[in-house]
Motif scaffolding. Structure first.
Motif, PDB file in Angstrom:
ATOM      1  N   GLY A 539       0.817  -1.224   0.000  1.00 18.77           N
ATOM      2  CA  GLY A 539       0.000   0.000   0.000  1.00 18.77           C
ATOM      3  C   GLY A 539       0.844   1.265   0.000  1.00 18.77           C
ATOM      4  N   ASN A 540       1.993   1.192   0.660  1.00 18.52           N
ATOM      5  CA  ASN A 540       2.882   2.359   0.682  1.00 18.52           C
ATOM      6  C   ASN A 540       3.310   2.768  -0.725  1.00 18.52           C
ATOM      7  N   SER A 541       3.283   1.787  -1.660  1.00 19.38           N
ATOM      8  CA  SER A 541       3.779   2.089  -3.007  1.00 19.38           C
ATOM      9  C   SER A 541       2.866   3.077  -3.721  1.00 19.38           C
ATOM     10  N   PHE A 542       1.576   3.091  -3.375  1.00 18.11           N
ATOM     11  CA  PHE A 542       0.748   4.164  -3.966  1.00 18.11           C
ATOM     12  C   PHE A 542       0.472   5.287  -2.979  1.00 18.11           C
ATOM     13  N   ASN A 543       0.318   4.939  -1.708  1.00 18.56           N
ATOM     14  CA  ASN A 543       0.000   5.990  -0.739  1.00 18.56           C
ATOM     15  C   ASN A 543       1.159   6.960  -0.511  1.00 18.56           C
ATOM     16  N   GLY A 544       2.387   6.462  -0.631  1.00 17.77           N
ATOM     17  CA  GLY A 544       3.537   7.355  -0.517  1.00 17.77           C
ATOM     18  C   GLY A 544       3.465   8.440  -1.582  1.00 17.77           C
ATOM     19  N   PHE A 545       3.097   8.034  -2.792  1.00 19.62           N
ATOM     20  CA  PHE A 545       2.976   9.000  -3.891  1.00 19.62           C
ATOM     21  C   PHE A 545       1.841   9.995  -3.632  1.00 19.62           C
ATOM     22  N   PHE A 546       0.702   9.467  -3.192  1.00 21.22           N
ATOM     23  CA  PHE A 546      -0.441  10.362  -2.937  1.00 21.22           C
ATOM     24  C   PHE A 546      -0.103  11.366  -1.831  1.00 21.22           C
ATOM     25  N   HIS A 547       0.403  10.826  -0.725  1.00 17.64           N
ATOM     26  CA  HIS A 547       0.622  11.675   0.450  1.00 17.64           C
ATOM     27  C   HIS A 547       1.668  12.739   0.178  1.00 17.64           C
ATOM     28  N   GLU A 548       2.791  12.295  -0.371  1.00 18.31           N
ATOM     29  CA  GLU A 548       3.912  13.233  -0.514  1.00 18.31           C
ATOM     30  C   GLU A 548       3.765  14.131  -1.731  1.00 18.31           C
ATOM     31  N   GLY A 549       2.962  13.702  -2.701  1.00 20.07           N
ATOM     32  CA  GLY A 549       2.643  14.624  -3.795  1.00 20.07           C
ATOM     33  C   GLY A 549       1.777  15.761  -3.283  1.00 20.07           C
ATOM     34  N   PHE A 550       0.794  15.376  -2.469  1.00 20.72           N
ATOM     35  CA  PHE A 550      -0.138  16.407  -1.999  1.00 20.72           C
ATOM     36  C   PHE A 550       0.498  17.322  -0.957  1.00 20.72           C
ATOM     37  N   ILE A 551       1.359  16.775  -0.134  1.00 21.13           N
ATOM     38  CA  ILE A 551       2.099  17.630   0.807  1.00 21.13           C
ATOM     39  C   ILE A 551       2.884  18.687   0.024  1.00 21.13           C
ATOM     40  N   ASP A 552       3.478  18.259  -1.081  1.00 23.83           N
ATOM     41  CA  ASP A 552       4.220  19.205  -1.914  1.00 23.83           C
ATOM     42  C   ASP A 552       3.300  20.307  -2.443  1.00 23.83           C
TER      43      ASP A 552
END
Lengths: 742, 156
Positions: A539-552
């Motif tokens: 799950g981290n493989s997609f959630n990492g992208f979602f979370h850290e893209g949006f934080i940016d």
């Protein structure tokens, strides 16, 4: 023939190590001893992890070597206490046995973010871990192997050492506490030395002494970068993988299974296959065919030549229709809301955006394969796998023999990444072998078969709402929709449907150490039956992208530097995670001016117990955008082997960047459109970045290292592209959106 | 019957001449150090030398062979490993190891032709060899190190 006898004979056969008789040692004192699966032909046994015979010392590894270096670290844990000669130690994959259960797998079961876990919660997790002993989950996965083995294998080494000393003490008539051990020998005060090999058989009959473990200050092996035990074999071509087993009378096979996933086979005509020179048989596997031939090429030619009518896939006909199905999950009640701080519903959103990531294949370097033979009602299988007991069970079912009549040898995995926790190729090899008793079968999948019959990383969609005020995030509200890997995996392994909140679905999003006033992560499970499985970081493989893209995005909305913005929000929650961000900031020279034509992005994900921060630097060249450099900082706590940790970080980074840049599986009528590397490629020597890795050890708890790399690598790349071009890409892969060098 | 020489040993095989060398090596001769990855010359796992030239053995048929074959099993001289293999061990290059036979054979050709390769030379020579474990940093370092160890001379 005893169990170890079988191991012994087959070990000779696979060339991993020759054991002639010998004694197996052990300590298993976690409340109740487990049954030791090792049964030496000569001598005796104390424990499932150590064998000492005339050749020397062998470690029986509870976990599979798939490139992550675990055999070396497991051996070091035993050798540290056993005082073995490192250069002489050998490592064998353990047989399928409950003794090799993975207790650390349960650590991830509590619905709590790792960074925020309290001591009592860790103890509860360990309690669940002890219970997993009863399940006997012998799984290599979840970046857990070192954490699981850290005490157990040192105890195994220490118990064996003390038993050896006790025998030497009797023989020399010297008190055991006056003896010391070194390089595989017991040494008396007068200098008399006795080799372990001379003590082993007697020592194995002794009760296992209770011993204290040595303090870290006395370690000689742990904490050093040791020469890997598998390196010479892998540099000389002698390391044996699933299809490298040579047996007399061996035949080669391949399969062609219905490519329309979920579909089957209506009929087939084997005649055109049988006309291919070298093809000997075409077998009906129900949902496809197996072709058996004198060599693999003939088998593959035959499989292509056969006329087969497939029945259609029940899946949506297009990838877009699959995304629609995933999006429908947003309409239903959330399966979980594992982060729910403040009052997100009362906060007004300034940003509302949607992210999407595609299905991904594992694309291990070694296509799926196995070797199997049914002789006199006994099935023997050689297969690189991450779950030996599951594979054994499936092999027995498929061949129609009892589990007692199956011997399963785990061999080296040519890449695992979660793919080889599955049992499909073992099932096929066992079925083919059962149809051809007495004939050893080397089953090799084509690359196309491998890519079209994966258990894919699911596609996923995230809907994000956010707001900022005075330079800080005031709202982070994420809804994440995807089919559930956890449920699919558990249903396959146990035949049971799992209920309740699915933590794996939201890991990497709900459990991040950010202090945000209104902070919510809701998981929605989609009803879509594409075969999905555990892909590195899950799950981290997609959630990492979602979370850290949006934080940016929030950082930019707040007019802040994205690294400083992260630090402001992370530092109050976790000094350990903040330390990683500061380290990549300093290593990369983040605060210095960028050269023209360069862009940098940052991301941080806490996964598998290890916060990992990444900075990516892009450079615009004439021919396209180059991923030029990467800086990483991870903090897995106590590090046992720096070189192995560094290699895993580099590996995870490249695996993640490859996926973010060019990984995408699409489907037409349930069939994957991509079949081989030209359509599903990865970074190569000329496109991979130069990487610097900093390994920190401020984390008070040990974390994993195999999987924490990919999650932050993907968003760091997209964030760097934004820095370079101003494009905010929320849909992967990136090469569809910008002219990267690939 | 078809005759071929692999690692200095003469073999005879009755495999059809259109059979790719890869499968002759692995399935007919039992030399399994050479690996199958893609079958379409896109990954380099099957790289061997024919007459000193690095080739994708999945694309060279038995009937088209034009010289002696060297595989990973033939790179060492007895127990003495080739300098590239020693460098691979010093730099702890391999992870899963499946692609490394092909990587080493490709690098051997590079060093035979370019005894002191630059990073750009390495990029150009090695880009056809995929490693899904991402061991590229270590491969690059090992090639430079082997070049130094060989003093810009002999082939790997």
């Amino acid at each position: 023939m005893s169990r170890l006898g079988k191991i012994t004979r087959r070990s000779l056969l696979v060339g991993a190590v020759a054991i002639a008789g010998g004694a197996a040692f052990g300590v298993y004192q976690i409340r109740r001893p487990v049954e030791n699966p090792l049964r030496p032909q000569e001598g005796a046994t104390l424990n499932p992890h150590v064998i000492i015979d005339q050749q020397g010392i062998s470690l029986i590894a509870p976990r599979a070597e798939m490139g992550q270096g675990i055999h070396t670290t497991l051996a070091a844990l035993v050798a540290e206490e056993l005082d073995a000669d490192w250069d002489a130690i050998r490592v064998l994959h353990g047989p399928p046995a409950a003794a090799y259960y993975n207790a650390a797998l349960a650590h991830g079961a509590l619905p709590v973010a790792d960074y925020a876990m309290r001591d009592w919660q860790r103890r509860v997790g360990e309690g669940i871990g002890a219970a997993t002993k009863l399940l006997g989950l012998q799984v290599t996965g979840g970046s857990t192997s070192t954490v699981d083995a850290f005490e157990r294998l040192r105890l195994a080494g220490a118990g064996a050492r003390e038993a050896l000393k006790a025998v030497a003490a009797d023989r020399l008539d010297v008190a055991a506490d006056r003896l010391r051990t070194e390089q595989g020998r017991v040494i008396a005060p007068d200098g008399t030395e006795i080799d372990y090999r001379e003590l082993a058989e007697d020592a194995a009959t002794r009760p296992v002494p209770r011993v204290a473990l040595r303090p870290q200050s006395e370690w000689k092996l742990l904490g050093r970068s040791l020469p890997r035990v598998d390196m010479r074999a892998k540099a000389t071509g002698t390391a044996q993988f699933s299809t490298d087993i040579d047996l007399p009378g061996l035949k080669c096979a391949t399969v062609r299974i219905c490519p329309h996933l979920g579909g089957g086979m209506e009929s087939f005509d084997p005649a055109p296959a049988l006309e291919v020179p070298g093809v000997e048989q075409v077998l009906d596997l129900g949902d496809g065919i197996a072709v058996v031939a004198r060599n693999t090429w003939a088998a593959m030619q035959g499989a292509e030549a056969a006329q087969v009518s497939w029945t259609p896939s029940p899946l949506p006909a297009t990838t877009e229709a699959m995304y629609d199905r995933i999006a429908e999950a947003f309409e239903a009640r959330a399966n979980s809301t594992m982060r729910d701080d403040g009052s997100p519903d009362d906060a007004e959103a300034q940003l509302e955006v949607e992210y999407r990531v595609p299905f991904l294949a594992h694309s291990t370097m070694e296509p799926m394969g196995a070797t199997a033979v049914l002789e006199d009602g006994h099935l023997t299988v050689w297969v690189g796998n991450q779950a030996p007991r599951e594979n054994l069970k499936v092999a027995a079912e498929a061949a129609g023999v009892s589990e007692e009549n199956v011997t399963l040898h785990t061999v080296f995995l040519g890449g695992g990444f979660g793919r080889r926790v599955e049992t499909d190729v073992t099932r096929q090899a066992a079925r083919i072998a059962a149809q051809l008793p007495g004939t050893p079968i080397r089953l090799t999948w084509s690359r196309e078969e491998d890519m079209r019959h994966d258990f894919y990383r699911p596609a996923a969609i995230a809907r994000m709402r956010g707001a900022v005020a005075e330079g800080r995030a005031t709202l982070f509200d994420a809804q994440i929709a995807a089919p559930s890997v956890t449920r699919a995996g558990i249903a396959r392994m146990t035949g049971r449907n799992m209920g309740g909140p699915d933590k794996g679905h939201v890991e990497g999003a709900f459990d991040q150490p950010y202090a945000i006033e209104n902070y919510r992560v809701a998981g929605h499970l989609a009803d879509l039956d594409v075969p999905i499985g555990f892909w590195r970081a899950v799950g981290n493989s997609f959630n990492g992208f979602f979370h850290e893209g949006f934080i940016d995005e929030l950082a930019h909305a707040a007019g802040r530097d994205p690294l400083a913005f992260r630090l402001d929000h992370v530092a109050p929650r976790s000094a350990v995670a903040a330390g990683g961000l500061e380290t990549v900031r300093d290593l990369s020279g983040w605060d210095t001016d960028r050269a023209p034509g360069t862009g940098r992005g940052v991301a941080m994900t806490w996964s598998f117990g290890t916060p990992t921060a990444v900075v990516i630097e892009l450079v615009e060249e004439d021919r396209g955008i180059r991923i030029a450099r990467a800086w990483m900082a991870c903090d897995p706590g106590l590090v046992l082997d720096h070189a192995i940790v560094r290699a895993q970080m580099e590996s995870g980074l490249i695996y993640g960047l490859s996926a973010a840049l060019m990984g995408e599986i699409t489907f037409t009528d349930g069939r994957a459109d991509q079949g081989n590397f030209p359509e599903y490629d990865a970074l190569r020597m000329d496109t991979a970045p130069r990487i610097e890795v900093a390994i920190l050890q401020d984390n008070p708890h040990m974390g994993g290292v195999g999987e924490p790399g990919p999650p932050p690598a993907m968003p760091a790349l997209a964030n760097a592209l934004h820095d370079l071009t101003g494009q905010r890409i929320r849909t992967l892969p990136l090469k569809a959106h910008a002219p990267f060098l690939t | 019957m078809h005759a071929l020489t692999v690692n200095g040993t003469d073999y005879q095989t009755d495999a059809p001449p259109e059979t790719p060398l890869l499968w002759v090596l692995r399935d007919e001769l039992g030399l399994t150090g050479t690996k199958f990855g893609c079958g379409v010359a896109a990954c380099g796992a099957c790289t061997v030398h024919v007459d000193g030239q690095a080739v994708r053995s999945c694309q060279v048929t038995l009937g088209d062979l034009w010289g002696e074959v060297t595989t990973i099993e033939g790179l060492a001289e007895g127990d003495r490993l080739a300098p590239l293999q020693e460098a691979w061990i010093r730099h702890q290059v391999a992870q899963c190891g499946y692609c490394q036979s092909g990587q080493i054979m490709q690098a051997a050709e590079l060093l035979a032709e370019t005894p002191e390769p630059t990073d750009e030379d390495i990029d150009a020579a090695m880009a056809g060899n995929l490693c899904r474990c991402g061991s590229y940093m270590a491969i690059r370092a090992a090639i430079h190190d082997a070049a130094r160890a060989m003093g810009g001379g002999r082939a790997g």
